[in-house]
Design a protein around this motif. Structure first.
Motif, mmCIF file in Angstrom:
data_model
loop_
_atom_site.group_PDB
_atom_site.id
_atom_site.type_symbol
_atom_site.label_atom_id
_atom_site.label_comp_id
_atom_site.label_asym_id
_atom_site.label_seq_id
_atom_site.Cartn_x
_atom_site.Cartn_y
_atom_site.Cartn_z
ATOM 1 N N THR A 1 0.867 -1.179 0.000
ATOM 2 C CA THR A 1 0.000 0.000 0.000
ATOM 3 C C THR A 1 0.903 1.228 0.000
ATOM 4 O O THR A 1 1.707 1.414 0.910
ATOM 5 C CB THR A 1 -0.912 -0.012 1.241
ATOM 6 O OG1 THR A 1 -1.642 -1.234 1.269
ATOM 7 C CG2 THR A 1 -1.888 1.152 1.206
ATOM 8 N N LYS A 2 0.793 2.036 -1.022
ATOM 9 C CA LYS A 2 1.727 3.149 -1.224
ATOM 10 C C LYS A 2 1.153 4.478 -0.760
ATOM 11 O O LYS A 2 -0.061 4.672 -0.765
ATOM 12 C CB LYS A 2 2.086 3.272 -2.715
ATOM 13 C CG LYS A 2 2.603 1.995 -3.340
ATOM 14 C CD LYS A 2 3.864 1.497 -2.673
ATOM 15 C CE LYS A 2 4.409 0.280 -3.405
ATOM 16 N NZ LYS A 2 5.474 -0.371 -2.635
ATOM 17 N N GLU A 3 2.047 5.383 -0.396
ATOM 18 C CA GLU A 3 1.637 6.748 -0.115
ATOM 19 C C GLU A 3 2.026 7.618 -1.292
ATOM 20 O O GLU A 3 3.189 7.688 -1.663
ATOM 21 C CB GLU A 3 2.285 7.301 1.155
ATOM 22 C CG GLU A 3 1.811 8.731 1.424
ATOM 23 C CD GLU A 3 2.161 9.237 2.813
ATOM 24 O OE1 GLU A 3 2.968 8.594 3.502
ATOM 25 O OE2 GLU A 3 1.602 10.280 3.194
ATOM 26 N N GLY A 4 1.036 8.235 -1.883
ATOM 27 C CA GLY A 4 1.273 9.170 -2.979
ATOM 28 C C GLY A 4 1.024 10.572 -2.481
ATOM 29 O O GLY A 4 1.875 11.191 -1.864
ATOM 30 N N CYS A 5 -0.187 11.060 -2.678
ATOM 31 C CA CYS A 5 -0.522 12.442 -2.323
ATOM 32 C C CYS A 5 -0.725 12.635 -0.823
ATOM 33 O O CYS A 5 -0.483 13.704 -0.287
ATOM 34 C CB CYS A 5 -1.768 12.869 -3.076
ATOM 35 S SG CYS A 5 -3.252 11.928 -2.606
ATOM 36 N N CYS B 1 -5.007 10.556 -5.084
ATOM 37 C CA CYS B 1 -4.337 9.724 -6.102
ATOM 38 C C CYS B 1 -4.758 8.253 -6.085
ATOM 39 O O CYS B 1 -4.661 7.576 -7.103
ATOM 40 C CB CYS B 1 -2.830 9.830 -5.950
ATOM 41 S SG CYS B 1 -2.157 8.964 -4.503
ATOM 42 N N GLY B 2 -5.157 7.723 -4.952
ATOM 43 C CA GLY B 2 -5.563 6.323 -4.868
ATOM 44 C C GLY B 2 -4.434 5.339 -4.673
ATOM 45 O O GLY B 2 -4.675 4.126 -4.625
ATOM 46 N N ALA B 3 -3.202 5.800 -4.556
ATOM 47 C CA ALA B 3 -2.076 4.882 -4.368
ATOM 48 C C ALA B 3 -2.196 4.080 -3.075
ATOM 49 O O ALA B 3 -1.611 3.007 -2.948
ATOM 50 C CB ALA B 3 -0.761 5.662 -4.371
ATOM 51 N N CYS B 4 -2.954 4.579 -2.141
ATOM 52 C CA CYS B 4 -3.088 3.954 -0.823
ATOM 53 C C CYS B 4 -4.349 3.106 -0.699
ATOM 54 O O CYS B 4 -4.731 2.721 0.403
ATOM 55 C CB CYS B 4 -3.108 5.039 0.242
ATOM 56 S SG CYS B 4 -4.558 6.117 0.070
ATOM 57 N N SER B 5 -4.973 2.775 -1.821
ATOM 58 C CA SER B 5 -6.264 2.083 -1.802
ATOM 59 C C SER B 5 -6.189 0.718 -1.125
ATOM 60 O O SER B 5 -5.260 -0.056 -1.367
ATOM 61 C CB SER B 5 -6.774 1.892 -3.234
ATOM 62 O OG SER B 5 -7.025 3.127 -3.840
ATOM 63 N N SER C 1 -6.688 4.690 2.204
ATOM 64 C CA SER C 1 -6.276 4.438 3.584
ATOM 65 C C SER C 1 -5.579 5.634 4.219
ATOM 66 O O SER C 1 -5.478 5.701 5.442
ATOM 67 C CB SER C 1 -5.388 3.194 3.669
ATOM 68 O OG SER C 1 -4.196 3.363 2.932
ATOM 69 N N CYS C 2 -5.150 6.605 3.420
ATOM 70 C CA CYS C 2 -4.547 7.809 3.993
ATOM 71 C C CYS C 2 -5.593 8.684 4.678
ATOM 72 O O CYS C 2 -5.238 9.563 5.460
ATOM 73 C CB CYS C 2 -3.785 8.607 2.936
ATOM 74 S SG CYS C 2 -4.827 9.368 1.660
ATOM 75 N N LEU C 3 -6.872 8.456 4.359
ATOM 76 C CA LEU C 3 -7.951 9.264 4.935
ATOM 77 C C LEU C 3 -8.690 8.538 6.049
ATOM 78 O O LEU C 3 -9.656 9.070 6.600
ATOM 79 C CB LEU C 3 -8.944 9.664 3.843
ATOM 80 C CG LEU C 3 -8.396 10.521 2.712
ATOM 81 C CD1 LEU C 3 -9.514 10.868 1.729
ATOM 82 C CD2 LEU C 3 -7.746 11.789 3.248
HETATM 83 FE FE1 FES Z 1 -3.111 9.556 -2.448
HETATM 84 FE FE2 FES Z 1 -4.046 8.263 -0.306
HETATM 85 S S1 FES Z 1 -1.970 8.663 -0.794
HETATM 86 S S2 FES Z 1 -5.170 9.020 -2.002
#
Ligand code: FES
Length: 95
Positions: free
Chosen positions: A35-39, A44-48, A58-60
Motif C-alpha cells: 500500500t503506497k503513499e502518494g498524495c 491519487c488512490g495509491a493507498c487504496s 487508507s490515507c484518509l
Molecule cells: Fe493519495 Fe491516499 S496517498 S489518495
C-alpha cells in the motif's frame, strides 16, 4: 492503543497511536508496504485498500476505524493458483 481487525484474512492485533492513518498502520507498524503513499490527501488512490469490501483511501482513514473490520491490501489479493492475480501482475509489469 490496541487495534484489532482482520487483515488479509488473518486476525491482527497491533499497538499503535490512535492518531495515525490506516496507511501508516499498515506500512509502519505491520510492514505491509504494498500500500503506497502518494498524495496523502485522498486524491491519487495509491493507498487504496478494501475496508469491509469497500474501496477506501487508507490515507484518509484513521487506524482505529479499522477496529473490528476486515481490511484487504494488495498483498491479500491472490490468483486462484496462489500466485499474482491479473491486477497484481499489472502492478508488477508497470511498476
Ligand atoms: Fe493519495 Fe491516499 S496517498 S489518495
Amino acid at each position: 492503543m490496541k487495534i484489532e481487525f482482520t487483515l488479509n484474512g488473518h486476525p491482527t492485533s497491533v499497538e499503535a497511536p490512535a492518531d495515525i492513518s490506516l496507511l501508516h498502520l499498515l506500512r509502519d507498524y505491520i510492514g505491509l508496504t504494498g500500500t503506497k503513499e502518494g498524495c496523502g490527501v485522498g486524491e491519487c488512490g495509491a493507498c487504496s485498500v478494501l475496508l469491509d469490501g469497500q474501496l477506501v483511501n487508507s490515507c484518509l482513514v484513521l487506524a482505529p476505524q479499522a477496529g473490528g473490520r476486515e481490511v484487504v491490501t494488495i498483498e491479500g489479493v491472490r490468483g486462484t493458483d496462489g500466485g499474482p492475480n491479473d491486477l497484481q501482475q499489472n502492478f508488477i509489469d508497470h511498476g
